[in-house]
Design a protein around this motif. Sequence first.
Motif, PDB file in Angstrom:
ATOM      1  N   MET A  26       0.842  -1.196   0.000  1.00 17.51           N
ATOM      2  CA  MET A  26       0.000   0.000   0.000  1.00 17.51           C
ATOM      3  C   MET A  26       0.879   1.248   0.000  1.00 17.51           C
ATOM      4  O   MET A  26       1.897   1.298   0.667  1.00 17.51           O
TER       5      MET A  26
ATOM      6  N   PHE B  32       0.479   5.314   0.756  1.00 19.27           N
ATOM      7  CA  PHE B  32      -0.504   6.125   1.480  1.00 19.27           C
ATOM      8  C   PHE B  32      -0.520   7.575   0.999  1.00 19.27           C
ATOM      9  O   PHE B  32       0.387   8.041   0.325  1.00 19.27           O
TER      10      PHE B  32
ATOM     11  N   ASN C  83       3.975   9.266   4.324  1.00 19.05           N
ATOM     12  CA  ASN C  83       3.900   8.380   5.476  1.00 19.05           C
ATOM     13  C   ASN C  83       5.240   7.721   5.785  1.00 19.05           C
ATOM     14  O   ASN C  83       5.303   6.540   6.119  1.00 19.05           O
ATOM     15  N   LEU C  84       6.318   8.483   5.653  1.00 12.72           N
ATOM     16  CA  LEU C  84       7.624   7.979   6.086  1.00 12.72           C
ATOM     17  C   LEU C  84       7.714   8.160   7.603  1.00 12.72           C
ATOM     18  O   LEU C  84       7.072   9.041   8.160  1.00 12.72           O
ATOM     19  N   LEU C  85       8.503   7.332   8.254  1.00 13.43           N
ATOM     20  CA  LEU C  85       8.695   7.493   9.693  1.00 13.43           C
ATOM     21  C   LEU C  85       9.748   8.576   9.913  1.00 13.43           C
ATOM     22  O   LEU C  85      10.879   8.437   9.468  1.00 13.43           O
ATOM     23  N   PRO C  86       9.363   9.673  10.579  1.00 10.52           N
ATOM     24  CA  PRO C  86      10.260  10.832  10.643  1.00 10.52           C
ATOM     25  C   PRO C  86      11.536  10.576  11.442  1.00 10.52           C
ATOM     26  O   PRO C  86      12.490  11.337  11.322  1.00 10.52           O
TER      27      PRO C  86
ATOM     28  N   ARG D 163      13.423   7.904  11.156  1.00  8.66           N
ATOM     29  CA  ARG D 163      14.333   7.039  10.417  1.00  8.66           C
ATOM     30  C   ARG D 163      14.807   7.770   9.173  1.00  8.66           C
ATOM     31  O   ARG D 163      14.038   8.487   8.545  1.00  8.66           O
TER      32      ARG D 163
ATOM     33  N   LEU E 181      12.236  -0.767   6.338  1.00  4.29           N
ATOM     34  CA  LEU E 181      11.214  -1.116   7.340  1.00  4.29           C
ATOM     35  C   LEU E 181      10.421  -2.393   6.993  1.00  4.29           C
ATOM     36  O   LEU E 181      10.288  -3.273   7.839  1.00  4.29           O
ATOM     37  N   PRO E 182       9.912  -2.523   5.751  1.00  3.99           N
ATOM     38  CA  PRO E 182       9.141  -3.738   5.447  1.00  3.99           C
ATOM     39  C   PRO E 182       9.945  -5.023   5.654  1.00  3.99           C
ATOM     40  O   PRO E 182       9.400  -6.013   6.142  1.00  3.99           O
TER      41      PRO E 182
ATOM     42  N   GLU F 127      12.407  -5.391   7.804  1.00  5.06           N
ATOM     43  CA  GLU F 127      12.519  -5.565   9.250  1.00  5.06           C
ATOM     44  C   GLU F 127      11.262  -6.208   9.806  1.00  5.06           C
ATOM     45  O   GLU F 127      11.324  -7.120  10.618  1.00  5.06           O
ATOM     46  N   LEU F 128      10.104  -5.698   9.356  1.00  3.52           N
ATOM     47  CA  LEU F 128       8.840  -6.200   9.887  1.00  3.52           C
ATOM     48  C   LEU F 128       8.618  -7.653   9.468  1.00  3.52           C
ATOM     49  O   LEU F 128       8.027  -8.435  10.191  1.00  3.52           O
ATOM     50  N   LYS F 129       9.091  -7.995   8.284  1.00  2.00           N
ATOM     51  CA  LYS F 129       8.927  -9.368   7.801  1.00  2.00           C
ATOM     52  C   LYS F 129      10.072 -10.266   8.272  1.00  2.00           C
ATOM     53  O   LYS F 129      10.129 -11.443   7.913  1.00  2.00           O
ATOM     54  N   ARG F 130      11.017  -9.677   9.009  1.00  3.75           N
ATOM     55  CA  ARG F 130      12.183 -10.405   9.519  1.00  3.75           C
ATOM     56  C   ARG F 130      12.952 -11.120   8.417  1.00  3.75           C
ATOM     57  O   ARG F 130      13.282 -12.303   8.514  1.00  3.75           O
TER      58      ARG F 130
ATOM     59  N   ARG G   4       9.874   2.081  -1.084  1.00  2.62           N
ATOM     60  CA  ARG G   4       9.638   1.218   0.079  1.00  2.62           C
ATOM     61  C   ARG G   4       8.645   0.107  -0.259  1.00  2.62           C
ATOM     62  O   ARG G   4       8.848  -1.046   0.116  1.00  2.62           O
ATOM     63  N   SER G   5       7.598   0.463  -1.006  1.00  4.28           N
ATOM     64  CA  SER G   5       6.601  -0.549  -1.342  1.00  4.28           C
ATOM     65  C   SER G   5       7.094  -1.516  -2.414  1.00  4.28           C
ATOM     66  O   SER G   5       6.828  -2.710  -2.344  1.00  4.28           O
TER      67      SER G   5
ATOM     68  N   LYS H 103       0.500   5.636  10.306  1.00  2.00           N
ATOM     69  CA  LYS H 103       1.780   4.947  10.476  1.00  2.00           C
ATOM     70  C   LYS H 103       1.581   3.525  10.995  1.00  2.00           C
ATOM     71  O   LYS H 103       2.293   2.598  10.625  1.00  2.00           O
TER      72      LYS H 103
ATOM     73  N   LEU I 253       0.437   1.595   8.084  1.00  3.16           N
ATOM     74  CA  LEU I 253       1.598   1.300   7.237  1.00  3.16           C
ATOM     75  C   LEU I 253       2.304   0.035   7.728  1.00  3.16           C
ATOM     76  O   LEU I 253       2.566  -0.891   6.947  1.00  3.16           O
TER      77      LEU I 253
ATOM     78  N   SER J  27       0.247  -2.984   7.123  1.00  6.73           N
ATOM     79  CA  SER J  27       0.164  -3.397   5.715  1.00  6.73           C
ATOM     80  C   SER J  27       1.394  -4.227   5.324  1.00  6.73           C
ATOM     81  O   SER J  27       1.337  -4.987   4.367  1.00  6.73           O
ATOM     82  N   PHE J  28       2.479  -4.062   6.058  1.00  8.74           N
ATOM     83  CA  PHE J  28       3.650  -4.913   5.803  1.00  8.74           C
ATOM     84  C   PHE J  28       3.685  -6.108   6.754  1.00  8.74           C
ATOM     85  O   PHE J  28       4.737  -6.707   6.959  1.00  8.74           O
TER      86      PHE J  28
ATOM     87  N   ALA K 166       3.081  -6.292  10.123  1.00 11.73           N
ATOM     88  CA  ALA K 166       3.647  -6.132  11.456  1.00 11.73           C
ATOM     89  C   ALA K 166       2.754  -6.763  12.520  1.00 11.73           C
ATOM     90  O   ALA K 166       1.531  -6.704  12.429  1.00 11.73           O
TER      91      ALA K 166
ATOM     92  N   GLN L  98       5.532  -5.669  17.191  1.00  4.42           N
ATOM     93  CA  GLN L  98       6.372  -4.873  16.282  1.00  4.42           C
ATOM     94  C   GLN L  98       5.843  -3.451  16.145  1.00  4.42           C
ATOM     95  O   GLN L  98       6.615  -2.498  16.090  1.00  4.42           O
TER      96      GLN L  98
ATOM     97  N   LYS M 284       8.368  -0.587  16.962  1.00  2.43           N
ATOM     98  CA  LYS M 284       8.874   0.142  15.795  1.00  2.43           C
ATOM     99  C   LYS M 284       8.103   1.421  15.498  1.00  2.43           C
ATOM    100  O   LYS M 284       8.595   2.282  14.781  1.00  2.43           O
TER     101      LYS M 284
ATOM    102  N   TRP N   8      14.203  14.139  15.456  1.00  2.88           N
ATOM    103  CA  TRP N   8      13.331  14.283  14.292  1.00  2.88           C
ATOM    104  C   TRP N   8      12.212  15.269  14.535  1.00  2.88           C
ATOM    105  O   TRP N   8      11.610  15.772  13.613  1.00  2.88           O
TER     106      TRP N   8
END
Lengths: 267, 283
Positions: free
Chosen positions: A96, A98, A102-105, A107, A115-116, A118-121, A161-162, B183, B186, B189-190, B192, B196, B200, B281
């Motif tokens: 997705m 957005f 929608n970046l994490l400020p 990082r 990030l994806p 990391e989340l998916k390991r 990222r996507s 966020k 987001l 959607s991946f 998490a 996490q 995160k 940040w």
Amino acid sequence: MNAIGALGSARADVSAPAKMVVEGASKFYQARSGVVHALDNVSLEVREGEFLCILGPSGCGKSTLLWSMAGLHGLSGGRIRLGQEPIVKPHPEIAMIFQEANLLPWRNLEKNIELPFELKRIPPDKARIQALLERVGLKGFETKMPRELSGGMQQRASIVRSLAVNPSVLLMDEPFGALDAFTRDEMNLLIQEIWMETRKTIIFITHSIVEALFLADRIVVMSARPGRIQEIVEVDLPRPRGVEVQSTPEFIERVNAIKAMIDHRRA
Amino acid sequence: MDSQLRDQIPTFGAKQEAGGGAGLSGGFSALASGGGRSAFETLIIILVAVVIIGGTQILLGVFQVPQYIMPKPSQIGMALITEWPFIWPHLVVTICELLIGFSIGASIGFVLAAVITQFPFAEKIVTPYILLLVTTPMLALVPLLVLRFGFGWEPRIIAVALASGPMVMINSATGFRRVDLAKIALARSFGASTFQIFTKIRIPMAMPMIIVGLMVGLIFGLLTTVGAEMVGGAEGLGNRLNYYSSMIRMPQFFAVITLLAVIGISIYVFFFWVGKKWANWEA
């Protein structure tokens, strides 16, 4: 398929298999003002490799529909499939993008893109990320923080990222709505190029008729409250489309036709 | 015209913290200019300090203020040096009490904030009691705790934990409450997991307020430590304050005050630095 002769003509790949299917989707939710009927019996087939735009006024439920297709929230009725798999939670094949990037400020750009993974390991696919960064013109910005990047650059980073996790379906929720007109044209050209290169299935939400016509193979026009599919319009403009196509008589004629369609039904 | 006007509009430096908490975060901006300070500014800052300290020294001399009312800065400095061997064991005691009490209080406060903000209803039930703890001076409990635990470290550590914990908790809770649904979506959607999303997204998002909470908590802890030592303690810097004032040894008394000021300012500077490093940040 629709009432307007100038718009409708068969496309070469109409026979492409359905990638995503929405069957009778309905959605009610509880808001402060009472129960909102966001979606009413929406059925839709998205073909493999298609660029589909969902167009409608604010509050027509188009975002609700997209978030449901992403598995981010459930439906009150009906179902959504990816191939034969029912979508009830986020699926690794679907990514997705957005509104606003929608970046994490906290990082930097590289960490945001990883990030994806990391989340998916799983270890990040550095080579693919580098290639994508180069493709969208962000090479050399890896250590920048989001606030140091322009809106267009941030949205490009979110596209990377996507795409980095190589999904087969890309859902885009008014991704360029907050950008200025010039950047928006630039991003539209970029996403068209990326789509033509990768042939991902893209479902793109917008409330800009011009943007929808410029990008889409088909436009799903939705009406508001409750959100219904009003019309599905085939767009047979040749590709690749340049920005100048937007000022041709054929393009303007199509814009007006769709505008009439929306205005007429809302009146 | 437009830009000219804008230059005339006074600003408060960096953006104000949204949602406030204990509201000390705005103070970060006072130090934030540190990076780009010019030589001229540095000179002025040093000059003002010299004028204030030197002026005090001269005025106290001119008006012949007796030492037992207000000692001269030079006498305080001398006392700090000559009395140091007798003061430092108490300094160690105070710092140990502070750090132990703070660690206990802050951990509980942080965990409580993280858990409670996930359940809005539970938050509504608990918040009044937390506010009660925040607004009630924990010093008042020390005599009671002394009755139960004696004059050892325990009453003071408990008082410090009770003073700093709620501070950490309310500020962290403010941070955790700042949910950004986009966020979280987001991350989901991946794919998490809830854990996490917590580590995160939620924690980094709350980090600026957590740091403010830790700073406020530690400073409140310091005040409570010293107060508790004055009320019921046989050791520590608070005890020394009692001792020196009862002996009318004012230079030594002010030497201890100076040490306490140094500890307090160090806490502030430390967390300012932590904030720059871990929550830059948002500045």
